[in-house]
Design a protein around this motif. Structure first.
Motif, short mmCIF file in Angstrom:
data_model
loop_
_atom_site.label_atom_id
_atom_site.label_comp_id
_atom_site.label_asym_id
_atom_site.label_seq_id
_atom_site.Cartn_x
_atom_site.Cartn_y
_atom_site.Cartn_z
N ALA A 15 2.09 10.71 -5.24
CA ALA A 15 2.75 11.86 -4.63
C ALA A 15 1.83 13.07 -4.78
O ALA A 15 0.99 13.11 -5.68
N CYS A 16 2.00 14.05 -3.91
CA CYS A 16 1.21 15.28 -3.96
C CYS A 16 2.15 16.46 -4.11
O CYS A 16 3.20 16.51 -3.45
N ASP A 17 1.79 17.41 -4.97
CA ASP A 17 2.65 18.57 -5.16
C ASP A 17 2.17 19.75 -4.33
O ASP A 17 1.14 19.68 -3.66
N LYS A 18 2.91 20.84 -4.39
CA LYS A 18 2.61 22.00 -3.54
C LYS A 18 1.38 22.78 -4.01
O LYS A 18 0.90 23.65 -3.31
N LEU A 19 0.86 22.45 -5.20
CA LEU A 19 -0.36 23.09 -5.69
C LEU A 19 -1.61 22.29 -5.34
O LEU A 19 -2.72 22.69 -5.65
N GLY A 20 -1.41 21.13 -4.70
CA GLY A 20 -2.53 20.31 -4.28
C GLY A 20 -2.90 19.20 -5.24
O GLY A 20 -3.85 18.46 -5.01
N TYR A 21 -2.17 19.09 -6.34
CA TYR A 21 -2.44 18.01 -7.29
C TYR A 21 -1.92 16.68 -6.75
O TYR A 21 -0.92 16.64 -6.02
N ILE A 22 -2.59 15.62 -7.14
CA ILE A 22 -2.17 14.27 -6.78
C ILE A 22 -1.65 13.60 -8.04
O ILE A 22 -2.33 13.59 -9.06
N LEU A 23 -0.43 13.11 -7.98
CA LEU A 23 0.19 12.43 -9.11
C LEU A 23 0.17 10.94 -8.85
O LEU A 23 0.50 10.48 -7.75
N ILE A 24 -0.22 10.18 -9.87
CA ILE A 24 -0.40 8.74 -9.74
C ILE A 24 0.42 8.04 -10.80
O ILE A 24 0.31 8.36 -11.99
N SER A 25 1.26 7.09 -10.38
CA SER A 25 1.98 6.28 -11.37
C SER A 25 1.03 5.21 -11.89
O SER A 25 0.30 4.59 -11.13
N ASP A 26 1.03 5.03 -13.19
CA ASP A 26 0.22 4.00 -13.83
C ASP A 26 1.18 3.10 -14.58
O ASP A 26 1.53 3.34 -15.72
N CYS A 27 1.63 2.07 -13.88
CA CYS A 27 2.66 1.17 -14.41
C CYS A 27 2.20 0.46 -15.67
O CYS A 27 2.93 0.38 -16.65
N MET A 58 0.84 -1.17 0.00
CA MET A 58 0.00 0.00 0.00
C MET A 58 0.89 1.24 0.00
O MET A 58 1.95 1.26 0.60
N PHE A 59 0.42 2.27 -0.68
CA PHE A 59 1.17 3.51 -0.80
C PHE A 59 0.32 4.64 -0.26
O PHE A 59 -0.86 4.74 -0.55
N VAL A 60 0.95 5.52 0.54
CA VAL A 60 0.21 6.56 1.26
C VAL A 60 0.96 7.88 1.17
O VAL A 60 2.20 7.91 1.25
N THR A 61 0.22 8.98 1.03
CA THR A 61 0.80 10.31 1.10
C THR A 61 -0.26 11.28 1.62
O THR A 61 -1.43 10.94 1.72
N GLU A 62 0.17 12.48 1.95
CA GLU A 62 -0.74 13.51 2.44
C GLU A 62 -0.65 14.71 1.51
O GLU A 62 0.44 15.10 1.08
N ASN A 63 -1.81 15.32 1.19
CA ASN A 63 -1.78 16.50 0.33
C ASN A 63 -1.78 17.78 1.16
O ASN A 63 -1.81 17.74 2.40
N ILE A 64 -1.78 18.94 0.49
CA ILE A 64 -1.67 20.21 1.20
C ILE A 64 -2.90 20.52 2.05
O ILE A 64 -2.84 21.36 2.93
N ASN A 65 -4.02 19.84 1.78
CA ASN A 65 -5.23 20.04 2.56
C ASN A 65 -5.27 19.17 3.81
O ASN A 65 -6.22 19.23 4.58
#
Length: 123
Positions: free
Chosen positions: A50-62, A1-8
């Motif tokens: 991963a989440c960037d500083k603008l609040g976008y969520i980036l998703i790898s699609d292998c 499982m992969f977890v991250t937190e965004n700016i919100n």
């Protein structure tokens, strides 16, 4: 499982390698991407988020050899990187304090760093 937190303060989790589930800081469900039965953007195996500083969520699609971008409400924005950019079976993702996106490619045994122009687009 992969977890991250965004700016919100939302917690973004990859569930079963194919869905991204986002809950608020109190653990209440916010959204799932792709939205069941409503999206044509199926994920062919997600191994990084991963989440960037603008609040976008980036998703790898292998499975589809791309990095996709969704907004903080789960709406698809764009395919940020694809095979045309050297992405091949992306696994891990990370964004450093300079806003650079680090991508680990599975079969190539390499890590590529993409610089952002702080518009959510990487080059």
């Amino acid at each position: 499982m992969f977890v991250t937190e965004n700016i919100n303060g939302d917690i973004c989790v990859v569930d079963d390698y194919r869905d991204v589930v986002v809950v608020n800081k109190d653990g209440q469900f916010r959204f799932m991407y792709p939205e069941s039965g409503k999206s044509t953007h199926t994920i062919g195996g997600c191994f990084g988020i991963a989440c960037d500083k603008l609040g976008y969520i980036l998703i790898s699609d292998c499975g589809n050899c791309q990095i996709r971008q969704i907004d903080s409400d789960g709406k698809f924005v764009q395919f940020v990187l694809t095979e045309q950019h050297g992405i091949y079976r992306p696994l891990g993702l990370s964004i450093d304090d300079k806003g650079q996106l680090w991508v680990c490619n599975y079969d190539c045994f390499e890590v590529i760093v993409y610089k952002t122009r702080y518009t959510g687009v990487f080059v």
